[in-house]
Design a protein around this motif. Structure first.
Motif, mmCIF file in Angstrom:
data_model
loop_
_atom_site.group_PDB
_atom_site.id
_atom_site.type_symbol
_atom_site.label_atom_id
_atom_site.label_comp_id
_atom_site.label_asym_id
_atom_site.label_seq_id
_atom_site.Cartn_x
_atom_site.Cartn_y
_atom_site.Cartn_z
ATOM 1 N N ARG A 72 0.771 -1.251 0.056
ATOM 2 C CA ARG A 72 0.167 0.004 -0.061
ATOM 3 C C ARG A 72 0.861 1.248 0.031
ATOM 4 O O ARG A 72 1.630 1.403 0.703
ATOM 5 N N THR A 126 -9.947 -8.690 -3.810
ATOM 6 C CA THR A 126 -9.658 -8.513 -2.633
ATOM 7 C C THR A 126 -10.511 -9.289 -1.794
ATOM 8 O O THR A 126 -11.547 -9.784 -2.284
ATOM 9 N N ILE A 127 -10.079 -10.096 -0.556
ATOM 10 C CA ILE A 127 -10.974 -11.069 0.155
ATOM 11 C C ILE A 127 -12.385 -10.412 0.385
ATOM 12 O O ILE A 127 -13.356 -11.348 0.681
ATOM 13 N N ASP A 128 -12.287 -9.084 0.664
ATOM 14 C CA ASP A 128 -13.657 -8.398 1.140
ATOM 15 C C ASP A 128 -14.813 -8.490 0.544
ATOM 16 O O ASP A 128 -15.945 -8.231 1.033
ATOM 17 N N MET A 170 -12.086 -11.101 8.931
ATOM 18 C CA MET A 170 -11.899 -9.947 8.137
ATOM 19 C C MET A 170 -13.079 -9.237 7.312
ATOM 20 O O MET A 170 -14.088 -9.891 7.270
ATOM 21 N N GLY A 171 -12.607 -8.349 6.754
ATOM 22 C CA GLY A 171 -13.632 -7.836 5.763
ATOM 23 C C GLY A 171 -13.780 -6.295 5.610
ATOM 24 O O GLY A 171 -14.416 -5.575 4.843
ATOM 25 N N ARG A 172 -12.870 -5.787 6.628
ATOM 26 C CA ARG A 172 -12.683 -4.408 6.680
ATOM 27 C C ARG A 172 -14.015 -3.804 7.017
ATOM 28 O O ARG A 172 -14.615 -4.174 8.049
ATOM 29 N N GLU A 223 -14.996 -7.922 11.486
ATOM 30 C CA GLU A 223 -14.311 -7.207 12.215
ATOM 31 C C GLU A 223 -14.728 -5.691 12.204
ATOM 32 O O GLU A 223 -14.546 -4.842 13.054
ATOM 33 N N HIS A 250 -4.763 -13.214 9.456
ATOM 34 C CA HIS A 250 -4.382 -13.398 8.034
ATOM 35 C C HIS A 250 -4.386 -14.908 7.432
ATOM 36 O O HIS A 250 -4.330 -15.104 6.444
ATOM 37 N N ARG A 253 -6.544 -15.068 4.410
ATOM 38 C CA ARG A 253 -6.108 -14.614 3.190
ATOM 39 C C ARG A 253 -5.246 -15.654 2.268
ATOM 40 O O ARG A 253 -4.892 -15.349 1.295
#
Ligand code: F6P
Length: 320
Positions: A72, A126-128, A170-172, A223, A250, A253
């Protein structure tokens, strides 16, 4: 189009390698050269890039992560950083750029296109599963399967000890991983940021489950909805149940990409090359109702992702 660049950016996702492979092979099939850019926009700025050939993408279709590495980049958020990247576009003769990543990566691509005119195409990786304009992002299906595997294992020990487990995923800001994995894993309750929840109601449900003989309970927490540790603490206080918390982190992922992710990655990567060949720019490829489609990045960036209300209601009905 004689030469294109490809990079992966943001959090890695299983299937990114399958996508890189598709981009490289589809481009070479059409006589287009490919420059692989390492570490996302960081490598773009630092000229960490080089030619890729058929062999560069051999034996990666089944590997998680990304052979191009990812990052990033804060520097790419500045005009100075982007100007350095543009110097490398000229130096390496890149005429179009394919960015595999998420919302932040697409924002960078779109601004770069506006400032410097280079054609850009985004591929959602992205996994999200939090990107508008596509029903699925590359990596989501594998991540959901990883979570379901974990739920299966936790069930064994949860039943043996008659415990309540809170599993944070996860997932933001998106509840999609929690919702899909919760439905597939038979969770008692699913806490997601898109839908308000009440812990007292969740605890009453746990209590009535135990009364009717349930041996364990699994609560899935996205999350973005709450901290799993906090939820676990409160459940313990409200019910007195032996409550354990697992944060999958993680683990979600990595791993071998599912067939679904590989097929999605192949279709989207190939379509991204086709769009560049057709002179398109500032678009994202995606899949909607089974069809590969292209959407303007302006309609994608910063747009809220949605969850399926039907799936949420169904998960509730099935977990009575
Ligand atoms: O966007 C993918 C994601 O895995 C999110 O689900 C999570 O919030 C974030 O990345 C974690 O980022 P990092 O790997 O930098 O800790």
């Amino acid at each position: 189009m004689q030469r294109l660049g490809v990079l992966t950016s943001g959090g890695d996702a299983s299937g990114m390698n399958s996508c890189i492979r598709a981009v490289v092979r589809k481009a070479i099939y059409h006589g287009i050269e490919v420059i692989g850019i390492k570490r996302g926009y960081s490598g773009f700025i630092e000229a960490d890039m080089g030619p890729m050939n058929l062999g560069s993408v051999a034996d990666i279709i089944h590997r998680g992560g990304t052979i191009l590495h990812t990052a990033r980049s804060k520097r790419f958020m500045t005009p100075e950083g982007r100007a350095l990247a543009m110097e490398n576009v000229d130096r390496f003769g890149i005429q179009g750029l394919i960015v595999i990543g998420g919302d932040g990566s697409f924002t960078g691509a779109s601004v770069f296109h506006q400032e410097h005119g280079i054609p850009v195409i985004g591929v959602p990786g992205t996994i999200d599963n939090d990107i508008a304009g596509t029903d699925y992002t590359i990596g989501f299906d594998t991540a959901v399967n990883n979570v379901v595997d974990a739920i299966n294992k936790i069930r064994d020990t949860a039943t043996s000890h008659e415990r309540t487990f809170v599993i944070e995923v996860m997932g933001r800001n998106s509840g999609n991983i929690a919702l899909s994995a919760g439905l597939a894993g038979g969770a008692e309750s699913i806490l997601i940021p898109e839908i308000a929840f009440n812990l007292e109601d969740i605890c009453s449900k746990l209590l009535s489950g135990i009364k009717r003989g349930k041996l364990h309970s699994i609560i899935l927490v996205a999350e973005g909805a709450a901290s799993g540790i906090e939820v676990g603490k409160q459940i313990k206080e409200l019910t007195g149940f032996d409550t354990k918390v697992t944060i999958l982190g993680h683990l979600q992922r990595g791993g071998i990409p599912s067939a679904f992710d590989r097929i999605l990655a192949a279709r989207l990567g190939a379509k991204a090359v086709e769009l560049l060949m057709e002179g398109e720019t500032n678009k994202m490829v995606g899949v909607r109702s089974g069809e590969v489609v292209a959407t303007s990045l302006d309609e994608v960036i910063g747009k809220p992702s949605s969850i399926s209300q039907d799936m949420y209601q169904l998960a509730k009905v099935l977990s009575i």
